[in-house]
Design an enzyme around this catalytic site. Structure first.
Site, short mmCIF file in Angstrom:
data_model
loop_
_atom_site.label_atom_id
_atom_site.label_comp_id
_atom_site.label_asym_id
_atom_site.label_seq_id
_atom_site.Cartn_x
_atom_site.Cartn_y
_atom_site.Cartn_z
N GLY A 238 41.39 -8.61 49.58
CA GLY A 238 42.06 -9.49 50.65
C GLY A 238 41.45 -10.83 50.97
O GLY A 238 42.16 -11.61 51.72
N CYS A 343 69.38 -19.52 38.43
CA CYS A 343 70.63 -19.68 39.00
C CYS A 343 70.60 -18.77 40.05
O CYS A 343 71.12 -17.80 40.54
CB CYS A 343 71.72 -19.22 38.11
SG CYS A 343 71.86 -19.92 36.73
C1 LIG Z 1 46.12 -5.52 46.01
C2 LIG Z 1 45.22 -4.74 46.37
C3 LIG Z 1 43.76 -5.23 46.25
C4 LIG Z 1 43.56 -6.55 46.21
O1 LIG Z 1 43.96 -7.45 46.97
P1 LIG Z 1 43.71 -9.21 46.97
O2 LIG Z 1 44.20 -9.61 48.29
O3 LIG Z 1 44.32 -9.59 45.97
O4 LIG Z 1 42.03 -9.11 47.00
C5 LIG Z 1 42.61 -4.52 46.86
N1 LIG Z 1 42.94 -3.19 46.92
C6 LIG Z 1 44.30 -2.57 47.08
C7 LIG Z 1 44.10 -1.22 47.40
C8 LIG Z 1 45.36 -3.28 46.69
O5 LIG Z 1 46.70 -2.85 46.93
#
Ligand SMILES: *Cc1c(COP(=O)(O)O)cnc(C)c1O
Length: 421
Positions: A238, A343
Site C-alpha cells: 500500500g 478508438c
Molecule cells: C495488490 C496487493 C499488494 C500490493 O499493493 P501495493 O499498493 O502495490 O503495495 C499487497 N498485498 C495484497 C494482498 C494485494 O492485493
C-alpha cells in the site's frame, strides 16, 4: 492544470534514452534496476534486527526480469493466482518465500500452491478456509494460514484501489476471525496462526496504516491472551509513490517501519510485508513518440504512439502521470490533451497539460509506470504488447521483446474443427 516538472531526464540509470528508443523502438517500458535495489534496501535497512520477510506483490510488475531481480535481493513473492505462482517459481523464488492472497483462489490453485509448499495462505473467507482444510487433508499435509482482516478503515485513496473498508470484498471482520480461531481445533490440516491486513494501494499518509495496525494489534493481543499463538503478522502493501511532482508526498520507508514496530510492540513472531508499487513504481518510465499534433475545434491534441492498452491507469483510475520530454532544451509551454491512438475517448493520458512545445517524432517519457503498467497491458485494438527493458548503471537488457503480430494471435484459429460436447 499545472506546469510540467522542469527537470527532464535524458538518461535513466545511466542509459541514454534517445539511443535506447532508436535501437528498441517505442513505446518502450524502461525499468531502473538500481532504483529497485535502492527501494528494497531502504525497507531492509529500516527492518534490520527484526524477523521479517518482504514479499513483492507480483501483480504490480510480473515481468520475469523484475522477479529475478527481486529474488537476487532475497525478496519473496506475494501472489494472487497460479500464473503468478508459476512466474515466481520460475524466477527462482523458493516456495518458503511465497504467500498467496486473493478472494477467488480456486481448488486447483490451492492444491498446486500446497503441492509446492508455499509459506502461507492469506485466507479471505470461511468457505476458502474449509476448502484449504479439505485440500490439505487430501494431500496429507498441513497448510499454514493467516486470516485476512478487513479492519474497516478508509485508506484515503482512489475508491478502486481501496480494499480495507467493510463494504469491500476483501478479508473478514474481526468478529468473524474471532470465530475462526475459536473453532481452530476443528481444523486438523490447517495451522491458523497468522494475521494479515492490506487496506489498499497508493496510500500517502500514515494515519490509515496506524488505524488498521492498531485494530490488528488489539486483536493479536486478544488472541494470544486466549491461548492462540500468532507466528506471523503480514501488514500487506500500500505504500504510495510520487505520480505528480510537488503534489504527491510519499511516506518515508523508515517512518512506516517505525509505525509498524510501534503498533506491534512486543510481537516476537515474523513480520511480513507485501509492497508492490513502492518497490517498482518510480523505477519505470514509458518512452513514447509523438505521432502527430491535431488541432481540434477547442483543444490541441498531442497523439502519442503509446495508448491505454499499454498503460491503463489514466483511463482506469483517472490517474495522473507526469509526462516530460526526453530533451532538456527550452521551448515555450503549450497546453495539450495528451492521447493515444486507441478508438476510445478514455484513451487520454492527460487533459489540458502544459508541456514544452512538441513536434512529430519527439520522444516523451511518462513517469512512474513501473507498477501496474506493463502488468495491466492488453492488446486492445490489436496493438502488440510493448517491449520492456531493464537498465542498470549504464547498461541495458531487454526483459520482454516487443510482441510480433504472430505472437499476438498465438492460440487463435478459425472455427474449422467442430465437435460436440
Ligand atoms: C495488490 C496487493 C499488494 C500490493 O499493493 P501495493 O499498493 O502495490 O503495495 C499487497 N498485498 C495484497 C494482498 C494485494 O492485493
Amino acid at each position: 492544470m499545472t506546469d510540467a516538472p522542469a527537470s527532464a531526464h535524458v538518461t535513466w540509470d545511466g542509459v541514454d534514452l534517445h539511443a535506447l528508443a532508436e535501437r528498441l523502438g517505442a513505446p518502450l517500458y524502461v525499468y531502473s534496476a538500481s532504483h529497485i535495489r535502492n527501494r528494497i534496501a531502504s525497507l531492509q535497512t529500516a527492518l534490520r534486527g527484526t524477523d521479517h520477510l518482504i514479499c513483492f506483490a507480483v501483480k504490480a510488475n510480473s515481468n520475469r526480469g523484475v522477479l529475478a531481480l527481486m529474488h537476487e535481493q532475497r525478496v519473496g513473492a506475494d501472489i494472487v493466482s497460479a500464473g503468478e505462482l508459476w512466474r515466481a517459481l520460475h524466477a527462482g523464488v523458493p516456495p518458503e518465500r511465497i504467500v498467496f492472497s486473493g478472494v477467488g483462489k480456486s481448488e486447483a490453485e490451492i492444491a498446486e500452491a500446497l503441492r509446492v509448499g508455499i509459506l502461507r495462505f492469506n485466507v479471505e473467507s470461511h468457505d476458502e478456509l474449509l476448502l484449504l482444510q479439505r485440500v490439505a487433508l487430501a494431500q496429507g499435509v498441513v497448510a499454514r494460514a493467516a486470516v485476512r482482516i478487513n479492519p474497516d478503515v478508509d485508506a484515503l485513496t482512489h475508491a478502486k484501489i481501496s480494499t480495507g473498508k467493510a463494504e469491500n470484498k476483501f478479508g473478514v471482520s474481526i468478529d468473524e476471525a474471532r470465530r475462526w480461531f475459536a473453532a481452530r481445533g476443528e481444523l486438523s490440516h490447517v495451522q491458523l496462526d497468522g494475521l494479515h491486513v492490506h487496506i489498499g494501494s497508493q496510500i500517502l499518509s500514515l494515519e490509515p496504516f496506524r488505524q488498521a495496525l492498531q485494530r490488528v494489534a488489539a486483536f493479536w493481543r486478544e488472541l494470544v491472551a486466549q491461548g492462540h499463538p500468532i507466528a506471523s503478522i503480514d501488514v500487506g502493501g500500500g505504500l504510495g509513490v510520487c505520480y505528480r511532482e510537488g503534489h504527491d508526498h510519499p511516506i518515508d520507508a523508515a517512518a512506516y517501519v517505525a509505525l509498524v514496530r510501534e503498533a506491534l510492540a512486543g510481537f516476537e513472531g515474523r513480520l511480513l510485508f507485501e509492497p508492490g508499487r513502492y518497490l517498482v513504481g518510480e523505477a519505470g518510465v514509458l518512452l513514447t513518440r509523438v505521432i502527430r499534433l491535431k488541432q481540434g475545434e477547442e483543444r490541441s491534441f498531442l497523439v502519442l504512439d503509446a495508448a491505454m492498452n499499454d498503460l491503463a491507469r489514466p483511463s482506469l483510475y483517472d490517474a495522473w502521470h507526469d509526462i516530460v520530454p526526453v530533451s532538456g532544451e527550452a521551448r515555450p509551454m503549450i497546453t495539450y490533451d495528451i492521447v493515444g491512438p486507441v478508438c476510445e475517448t478514455g484513451d487520454t493520458f492527460a487533459t489540458a497539460r502544459a508541456l514544452p512545445a512538441c513536434a512529430p517524432g519527439d520522444l516523451l517519457m511518462i513517469l512512474t509506470v513501473g507498477a501496474y503498467g506493463a502488468s495491466m497491458a492488453s492488446t486492445y485494438n490489436s496493438r502488440p504488447l510493448a517491449a520492456e527493458v531493464m537498465v542498470d548503471a549504464g547498461r541495458y537488457a531487454v526483459v520482454r521483446q516487443r510482441q510480433s503480430f504472430e505472437d499476438m494471435v498465438a492460440g487463435e484459429q478459425p472455427a474449422n474443427h467442430w465437435e460436440t460436447a
